[in-house]
Write a protein that holds these residues in place. Sequence first.
Motif, PDB file in Angstrom:
ATOM      1  N   ASN A   1     -72.733  41.934 -44.445  1.00  0.00           N
ATOM      2  CA  ASN A   1     -71.349  42.379 -44.539  1.00  0.00           C
ATOM      3  C   ASN A   1     -70.804  42.349 -45.959  1.00  0.00           C
ATOM      4  N   SER A   2     -71.656  42.357 -46.963  1.00  0.00           N
ATOM      5  CA  SER A   2     -71.139  42.226 -48.323  1.00  0.00           C
ATOM      6  C   SER A   2     -70.926  43.557 -49.041  1.00  0.00           C
ATOM      7  N   VAL A   3     -71.489  44.639 -48.526  1.00  0.00           N
ATOM      8  CA  VAL A   3     -71.344  45.948 -49.159  1.00  0.00           C
ATOM      9  C   VAL A   3     -70.909  46.946 -48.087  1.00  0.00           C
ATOM     10  N   GLU A   4     -69.861  47.688 -48.379  1.00  0.00           N
ATOM     11  CA  GLU A   4     -69.447  48.743 -47.462  1.00  0.00           C
ATOM     12  C   GLU A   4     -69.906  50.076 -48.031  1.00  0.00           C
ATOM     13  N   VAL A   5     -70.675  50.819 -47.247  1.00  0.00           N
ATOM     14  CA  VAL A   5     -71.154  52.144 -47.640  1.00  0.00           C
ATOM     15  C   VAL A   5     -70.317  53.153 -46.857  1.00  0.00           C
ATOM     16  N   ARG A   6     -69.578  53.973 -47.596  1.00  0.00           N
ATOM     17  CA  ARG A   6     -68.666  54.946 -47.000  1.00  0.00           C
ATOM     18  C   ARG A   6     -69.168  56.362 -47.274  1.00  0.00           C
ATOM     19  N   VAL A   7     -69.271  57.150 -46.209  1.00  0.00           N
ATOM     20  CA  VAL A   7     -69.648  58.554 -46.323  1.00  0.00           C
ATOM     21  C   VAL A   7     -68.590  59.357 -45.553  1.00  0.00           C
ATOM     22  N   PRO A   8     -67.448  59.596 -46.220  1.00  0.00           N
ATOM     23  CA  PRO A   8     -66.387  60.333 -45.536  1.00  0.00           C
ATOM     24  C   PRO A   8     -66.785  61.785 -45.318  1.00  0.00           C
ATOM     25  N   PRO A   9     -66.368  62.393 -44.254  1.00  0.00           N
ATOM     26  CA  PRO A   9     -65.388  61.896 -43.285  1.00  0.00           C
ATOM     27  C   PRO A   9     -66.022  61.261 -42.061  1.00  0.00           C
ATOM     28  N   TRP A  10     -67.324  60.980 -42.066  1.00  0.00           N
ATOM     29  CA  TRP A  10     -67.983  60.647 -40.821  1.00  0.00           C
ATOM     30  C   TRP A  10     -68.236  59.191 -40.506  1.00  0.00           C
TER      31      TRP A  10
ATOM     32  N   VAL B   1     -70.440  51.815 -43.007  1.00  0.00           N
ATOM     33  CA  VAL B   1     -71.096  50.621 -42.465  1.00  0.00           C
ATOM     34  C   VAL B   1     -71.013  49.504 -43.485  1.00  0.00           C
ATOM     35  N   GLN B   2     -71.082  48.289 -42.987  1.00  0.00           N
ATOM     36  CA  GLN B   2     -71.189  47.132 -43.860  1.00  0.00           C
ATOM     37  C   GLN B   2     -72.611  46.613 -43.761  1.00  0.00           C
ATOM     38  N   VAL B   3     -73.221  46.400 -44.922  1.00  0.00           N
ATOM     39  CA  VAL B   3     -74.634  46.034 -44.988  1.00  0.00           C
ATOM     40  C   VAL B   3     -74.859  44.976 -46.058  1.00  0.00           C
ATOM     41  N   ILE B   4     -76.041  44.476 -46.138  1.00  0.00           N
ATOM     42  CA  ILE B   4     -76.568  43.565 -47.156  1.00  0.00           C
ATOM     43  C   ILE B   4     -75.931  42.171 -47.036  1.00  0.00           C
TER      44      ILE B   4
ATOM     45  N   LYS C   1     -64.082  40.502 -44.157  1.00  0.00           N
ATOM     46  CA  LYS C   1     -63.355  40.586 -42.888  1.00  0.00           C
ATOM     47  C   LYS C   1     -62.162  41.527 -42.955  1.00  0.00           C
ATOM     48  N   ARG C   2     -61.401  41.505 -44.053  1.00  0.00           N
ATOM     49  CA  ARG C   2     -60.213  42.359 -44.150  1.00  0.00           C
ATOM     50  C   ARG C   2     -60.044  42.833 -45.584  1.00  0.00           C
ATOM     51  N   GLY C   3     -59.337  43.954 -45.726  1.00  0.00           N
ATOM     52  CA  GLY C   3     -59.073  44.475 -47.062  1.00  0.00           C
ATOM     53  C   GLY C   3     -60.302  45.128 -47.663  1.00  0.00           C
ATOM     54  N   THR C   4     -60.306  45.248 -48.962  1.00  0.00           N
ATOM     55  CA  THR C   4     -61.419  45.882 -49.661  1.00  0.00           C
ATOM     56  C   THR C   4     -62.585  44.910 -49.748  1.00  0.00           C
ATOM     57  N   PRO C   5     -63.782  45.335 -49.361  1.00  0.00           N
ATOM     58  CA  PRO C   5     -64.947  44.454 -49.446  1.00  0.00           C
ATOM     59  C   PRO C   5     -65.310  44.146 -50.897  1.00  0.00           C
ATOM     60  N   PRO C   6     -66.141  43.115 -51.110  1.00  0.00           N
ATOM     61  CA  PRO C   6     -66.535  42.756 -52.467  1.00  0.00           C
ATOM     62  C   PRO C   6     -67.313  43.847 -53.184  1.00  0.00           C
ATOM     63  N   ALA C   7     -67.963  44.723 -52.430  1.00  0.00           N
ATOM     64  CA  ALA C   7     -68.715  45.827 -53.027  1.00  0.00           C
ATOM     65  C   ALA C   7     -68.538  47.061 -52.143  1.00  0.00           C
ATOM     66  N   VAL C   8     -68.360  48.207 -52.801  1.00  0.00           N
ATOM     67  CA  VAL C   8     -68.162  49.464 -52.080  1.00  0.00           C
ATOM     68  C   VAL C   8     -69.032  50.536 -52.721  1.00  0.00           C
ATOM     69  N   VAL C   9     -69.681  51.323 -51.860  1.00  0.00           N
ATOM     70  CA  VAL C   9     -70.419  52.503 -52.297  1.00  0.00           C
ATOM     71  C   VAL C   9     -69.843  53.668 -51.515  1.00  0.00           C
ATOM     72  N   GLU C  10     -69.378  54.698 -52.230  1.00  0.00           N
ATOM     73  CA  GLU C  10     -68.829  55.869 -51.555  1.00  0.00           C
ATOM     74  C   GLU C  10     -69.497  57.117 -52.100  1.00  0.00           C
ATOM     75  N   LEU C  11     -69.864  58.010 -51.180  1.00  0.00           N
ATOM     76  CA  LEU C  11     -70.551  59.237 -51.579  1.00  0.00           C
ATOM     77  C   LEU C  11     -70.367  60.295 -50.504  1.00  0.00           C
ATOM     78  N   ASP C  12     -70.642  61.538 -50.863  1.00  0.00           N
ATOM     79  CA  ASP C  12     -70.503  62.640 -49.918  1.00  0.00           C
ATOM     80  C   ASP C  12     -71.751  62.726 -49.036  1.00  0.00           C
ATOM     81  N   PRO C  13     -71.640  63.406 -47.885  1.00  0.00           N
ATOM     82  CA  PRO C  13     -72.771  63.483 -46.960  1.00  0.00           C
ATOM     83  C   PRO C  13     -74.041  64.100 -47.562  1.00  0.00           C
TER      84      PRO C  13
ATOM     85  N   GLY D   1     -68.837  46.616 -57.598  1.00  0.00           N
ATOM     86  CA  GLY D   1     -69.023  45.282 -57.059  1.00  0.00           C
ATOM     87  C   GLY D   1     -70.476  44.841 -57.058  1.00  0.00           C
ATOM     88  N   GLU D   2     -70.623  43.548 -56.833  1.00  0.00           N
ATOM     89  CA  GLU D   2     -71.949  42.943 -56.776  1.00  0.00           C
ATOM     90  C   GLU D   2     -72.726  43.490 -55.580  1.00  0.00           C
TER      91      GLU D   2
END
Length: 114
Positions: free
Chosen positions: A43-52, A55-58, A64-76, A102-103
């Motif tokens: 649960n330390s990294v959130e991988v976001r692929v909007p709009p679909w 997941v939280q991984v690693i 638990k709430r708010g912005t995670p310590p690490a975020v990866v965002e990219l297109d499909p 983030g780490e």
Amino acid sequence: MARRLVPAEPSAVALALSRREPADMRLLTKHFLAVLEQRAPGNSVEVRVPPWAAVQVIEGVRHKRGTPPAVVELDPATWVALAVGEETFADAEGDGRVRASGERADLTAYLPLA
């Protein structure tokens, strides 16, 4: 509670990879996020692929709430290309198609997934 993603059937993935139409990209996005979630639980990294999906991984600091310590965002399209090994994480991040902060936000050790 959010519904967990489930990998798609191999035949559906193969067909979607051959066509890559919008509906196929949705299936592939969710499929490869589900595979990543299985291979890198945590649960330390959130991988976001909007709009679909996201997941939280690693393993690491639990988010638990708010912005995670690490975020990866990219297109499909970029996500699928990384997942099947058509691109590298460093190249996609270098040209701005991956936004990682983030780490533990470097997913190189987990890619490709196919």
